[in-house]
Structures are given as C-alpha cells and as structure tokens.
Design an enzyme around this catalytic site. Structure first.
Site, PDB file in Angstrom:
ATOM      1  N   ASN A 121      19.831 -27.273 -27.501  1.00 51.79           N
ATOM      2  CA  ASN A 121      19.302 -27.642 -28.811  1.00 51.79           C
ATOM      3  C   ASN A 121      18.289 -28.763 -28.679  1.00 51.79           C
ATOM      4  O   ASN A 121      18.502 -29.730 -27.951  1.00 51.79           O
ATOM      5  CB  ASN A 121      20.428 -28.086 -29.741  1.00 51.79           C
ATOM      6  CG  ASN A 121      21.419 -26.973 -30.021  1.00 51.79           C
ATOM      7  OD1 ASN A 121      22.575 -27.049 -29.631  1.00 51.79           O
ATOM      8  ND2 ASN A 121      20.975 -25.926 -30.687  1.00 51.79           N
ATOM      9  N   ARG A 153       9.462 -18.668 -15.585  1.00 51.80           N
ATOM     10  CA  ARG A 153       8.392 -19.349 -14.844  1.00 51.80           C
ATOM     11  C   ARG A 153       8.375 -20.851 -15.078  1.00 51.80           C
ATOM     12  O   ARG A 153       7.670 -21.572 -14.376  1.00 51.80           O
ATOM     13  CB  ARG A 153       7.030 -18.738 -15.210  1.00 51.80           C
ATOM     14  CG  ARG A 153       6.798 -17.369 -14.561  1.00 51.80           C
ATOM     15  CD  ARG A 153       5.360 -16.911 -14.709  1.00 51.80           C
ATOM     16  NE  ARG A 153       5.038 -16.598 -16.094  1.00 51.80           N
ATOM     17  CZ  ARG A 153       5.238 -15.396 -16.651  1.00 51.80           C
ATOM     18  NH1 ARG A 153       5.773 -14.416 -15.945  1.00 51.80           N
ATOM     19  NH2 ARG A 153       4.906 -15.180 -17.900  1.00 51.80           N
ATOM     20  N   ASP A 177      30.236 -25.439 -31.850  1.00 49.67           N
ATOM     21  CA  ASP A 177      30.616 -25.048 -33.206  1.00 49.67           C
ATOM     22  C   ASP A 177      30.342 -23.575 -33.464  1.00 49.67           C
ATOM     23  O   ASP A 177      30.543 -23.095 -34.588  1.00 49.67           O
ATOM     24  CB  ASP A 177      29.897 -25.907 -34.247  1.00 49.67           C
ATOM     25  CG  ASP A 177      28.381 -25.774 -34.211  1.00 49.67           C
ATOM     26  OD1 ASP A 177      27.852 -25.094 -33.301  1.00 49.67           O
ATOM     27  OD2 ASP A 177      27.708 -26.376 -35.082  1.00 49.67           O
ATOM     28  N   HIS A 207      25.356 -23.892 -33.323  1.00 51.39           N
ATOM     29  CA  HIS A 207      24.266 -24.464 -32.529  1.00 51.39           C
ATOM     30  C   HIS A 207      23.999 -23.662 -31.262  1.00 51.39           C
ATOM     31  O   HIS A 207      22.839 -23.554 -30.821  1.00 51.39           O
ATOM     32  CB  HIS A 207      24.589 -25.908 -32.143  1.00 51.39           C
ATOM     33  CG  HIS A 207      24.313 -26.909 -33.215  1.00 51.39           C
ATOM     34  ND1 HIS A 207      25.151 -27.103 -34.280  1.00 51.39           N
ATOM     35  CD2 HIS A 207      23.284 -27.786 -33.374  1.00 51.39           C
ATOM     36  CE1 HIS A 207      24.648 -28.048 -35.070  1.00 51.39           C
ATOM     37  NE2 HIS A 207      23.528 -28.478 -34.546  1.00 51.39           N
ATOM     38  N   ASP A 253      28.570 -33.993 -32.509  1.00 52.02           N
ATOM     39  CA  ASP A 253      27.317 -34.287 -33.208  1.00 52.02           C
ATOM     40  C   ASP A 253      27.569 -34.284 -34.718  1.00 52.02           C
ATOM     41  O   ASP A 253      26.722 -33.906 -35.514  1.00 52.02           O
ATOM     42  CB  ASP A 253      26.219 -33.289 -32.834  1.00 52.02           C
ATOM     43  CG  ASP A 253      24.815 -33.783 -33.187  1.00 52.02           C
ATOM     44  OD1 ASP A 253      24.667 -34.984 -33.493  1.00 52.02           O
ATOM     45  OD2 ASP A 253      23.880 -32.967 -33.166  1.00 52.02           O
ATOM     46  N   LEU A 280      18.830 -27.143 -38.349  1.00 54.13           N
ATOM     47  CA  LEU A 280      20.184 -27.670 -38.244  1.00 54.13           C
ATOM     48  C   LEU A 280      20.139 -29.187 -38.221  1.00 54.13           C
ATOM     49  O   LEU A 280      19.324 -29.784 -37.505  1.00 54.13           O
ATOM     50  CB  LEU A 280      20.868 -27.136 -36.986  1.00 54.13           C
ATOM     51  CG  LEU A 280      21.350 -25.682 -37.047  1.00 54.13           C
ATOM     52  CD1 LEU A 280      21.714 -25.180 -35.658  1.00 54.13           C
ATOM     53  CD2 LEU A 280      22.541 -25.546 -37.989  1.00 54.13           C
ATOM     54  N   GLY A 310      22.509 -31.838 -37.313  1.00 56.36           N
ATOM     55  CA  GLY A 310      23.799 -32.183 -36.756  1.00 56.36           C
ATOM     56  C   GLY A 310      24.803 -31.111 -37.100  1.00 56.36           C
ATOM     57  O   GLY A 310      24.440 -29.978 -37.460  1.00 56.36           O
TER      58      GLY A 310
END
Length: 390
Positions: free
Chosen positions: A226, A234, A255, A258, A281, A315, A317
């Site tokens: 994240n 590459r 969770d 994420h 988080d 998102l 947290g």
C-alpha cells in the site's frame, strides 16, 4: 480475574506463542512477570486465586506498532487524555502495547501528539503500554501520499525534525520516509545513528533506491503493497525490495481490504516467520458504525462497508484493531503463525523480544485469553486484569 493477586497460575487449554512444548499449559505469574511455563502436575487444578482458562487459548498480548487512533479517538489531537483513553480501550481487542503514530501535519501538531504520548509513556495508567511513537510523515512522496495531507509533506530533514521535536526525539521508535526524496539517505543514517528505526513507505522508489536506503540502515517497510511502487518484472520497486530483502521487516495491514489474502500469504511465504509484522493502521473510525465521519488532519473520511475512505475513494487507514488481523491471518496461514505476526514479530522489530511478545519466563505477564473463535475473553498487562468480556 485477579486484579492484584500475586502470585497466581493461569491454566489454559493451549498456549500460543510459547517457547515450551505443546504439553505446557500452565503459566505461573509473579510480580508482573511470567515466572514459569510448564505442564500441569498430576491432579493439579486451578485454585480460587488462579485463572481457569482450560476452555480457552492463551496468547501473548498483541503489539501494534502502527495505529493512529480508534473508537472515535484521534491521537493527533495532542491531548494526553485521548492517549490514555485509547490505551484503556485497546485491551478489549487484545492489544497490550502500541506505538502512538502521528501522521503528516505541521510540526507543532506532530510535536504536541508526541508530547502527549511521552507523558502517558512516562506515567502509564491501566491499559495498553505506550512504547513510544512511529512518525508516519511528513517525509513522504506526494505521488504515494495515500490519506496524508499533501499540504504538509516535505523532504526529509533531520535538522528540521530535531529542531521541532527537541528532547522528544527520544520518543521516536520508527520514522517512515520515502528514500528517493532529497536528503532521505542522510536523514536515514542520522536517524539510525540516533537509535531510531527507519521504515520505507509512501514511496515511488526503485529497487536500487530502496537498496541504498537499506545500506543507510533502513530496516522496515510501511504497510507493504500500500502507498508504494508495486512489483513489476522489469522494476521490482519498493514492493519487490520488501519481498526479497531480508533486511526489511514488512508491515502488513491484514484487513482483507488493503491487501488480498493471497498477497498476504505470498508475503508471509517470501519473508519467513519473523519477516512480517501485522499492523492495524487503525484510525479514529475503528469500532465505529458505517456513516461515521472523521478527519485525517484536514482530509475528511467516512466509514463504509468495513473500510475508511476519503471522498475520492482512497483508503484512509483501516477500521480494524489487531485482533481482527489475528483472526484474518489465522484463516490463511494458521494460528501459530498469526500469533507470530501480531505478537512476537512486532515486539522483536522494536528490540523487545526479551520483554514481551512470547510466553516465556522472565517476560512481562502481558497475555490475552481467546475464545475458540479467537475473540477476546480477557486481557492482562503486567499480570493485572485490564479487560474481561461478559
């Protein structure tokens, strides 16, 4: 449960995160520490002062090294009482120790949050133990800012940080930074020299740039996959470095939002038993209902369908506590490994493996009683009962 009884014994159906063999199901607690871990003696049963957990699992207390708040509380408000209230509520989710985690904001506001955390750490009250702070920002790349306020991002600068925090620099355990930014490698070296762990995160770095940060002392990756350059065949990027460089312990927000459970399992298989650290988080929205609105330093967020998001869908947290991560991980990689992710590895990542994170003689008596469904029945810190469900 004993509130201040000493010594006493804990009888379990099974001990998790123990250094002893599978027959060991009795903990002896003395003066806030684990005095012994052993098998029950013939005919031995709990006495009136003991903890009868023979139908429960006993695990080390969970250690959350990346959490911003929860239960409607925001660590960034700079209020000592907020930190105390948060610490008092975390044991309901099995957490016995945590790092207060300020996010990107003006330096005076970050300083106020660190000062509040320091006050609670030095004068702890009943609840989870404050271990210090994890500074997530402002040394982040705007390209991968996630739910951090871009108005307050800046290039890494050790001198500026030291001037802002002063003696509070000693409260920092982890600093997240993007190693490709100007001044990052020098800041990394100076942080490590000061005994502060550096975590690579919110970063567009190439694999080679992360390798340079590792050479400068970086030892962690913030919420892997994240807000970082992903894996490409590459250009392995930050994710590729986190997967393959043993020097980096990788945080993981488990969770199932994420990061897909398959990617979570892949990370665990790539990094081994001590290379992945589950984190919540968690934000102010932890434990709150859908529709709950809160602020991430100027960025409005809303809880919906088990996630917290900004208005553009980013998102913001998570809405989980670390016991949720424990249950999610147990489904994918097994219970013992889930305990390692949520208890043992986080403690070890802070150099606290001789103090907490395992059930072993000499460690703090921080432990949690888990029901068969892995929900929290009771939590103890330093041998004292601080939470019990009905």
């Amino acid at each position: 449960m004993p509130e201040s009884i000493d010594p006493y014994r804990v009888f379990a159906s099974r001990l998790l995160g123990s250094v002893m063999d599978a027959s060991a199901t009795v903990l002896e607690i003395r003066e806030g520490r684990i005095a012994s871990v052993r098998a029950p003696k013939p005919g031995e049963v709990p006495g009136p002062l003991d903890v009868d957990a023979r139908d429960l699992l006993v695990a080390p207390g969970l250690v959350d090294t990346h959490v911003h708040g929860g239960f409607g509380l925001d660590q960034m408000d700079g209020n000592e009482e907020t930190i105390r209230r948060h610490a008092a509520l975390l044991p309901s989710r099995g957490v016995t120790a945590f790092l207060v985690t300020p996010l990107t904001a003006p330096w005076p506001s970050i300083t106020a949050a660190v000062r509040a955390a320091a006050t609670v750490r030095k004068r702890p009250s009943e609840g989870a133990l404050v271990l210090g702070c994890h500074l997530e920002g402002p040394f982040l790349n705007p390209q991968y800012k996630g739910a951090q306020n871009a108005d307050h991002l800046c290039a890494p600068n050790f001198v500026e940080m030291e001037a802002a925090l002063g003696e509070l620099m000693g409260e920092l355990r982890i600093v997240t930074l993007a190693p490709e930014l100007p001044g990052a490698l020098d800041t990394c070296r100076r942080l490590v020299d000061a005994g502060i762990r550096v975590s690579v995160g919110h970063s567009a770095a190439t694999y080679d740039q992360v390798s340079a940060a590792i050479d400068a002392g970086a030892s962690r990756a913030t919420h892997c996959f994240n807000a970082m350059r992903g894996l490409h065949h590459r250009e392995p990027g930050v994710a590729g470095a986190a997967l393959t460089r043993s020097e980096l312990a990788a945080e993981l927000i488990w969770d199932d939002i994420h990061v897909h459970p398959v990617a979570c399992r892949l990370l665990c298989e790539a990094k081994g038993s001590r290379g992945v650290i589950a984190v919540s988080d968690g934000t102010t929205g932890v434990g709150m209902q859908d529709g709950y609105r809160f602020d991430l330093w100027g960025l409005p967020a809303t809880v919906a369908s088990g996630a917290a998001r900004l208005s553009d869908g980013t998102l913001a947290g998570s809405t989980i506590a670390l016991d949720d991560a424990l249950r999610n991980a147990a489904r994918e990689v097994g219970l013992e490994r889930a305990v390692n992710l949520c208890c043992t590895a986080p403690a070890a990542s802070l150099g606290l493996e001789e103090e907490m994170g395992v059930l072993a003689p000499g460690r703090r008596a921080d432990f949690v009683l888990l029901k068969p469904d892995l929900s929290v029945k009771a939590t103890y810190t330093a041998g004292l009962g601080v939470f019990a469900s009905s």
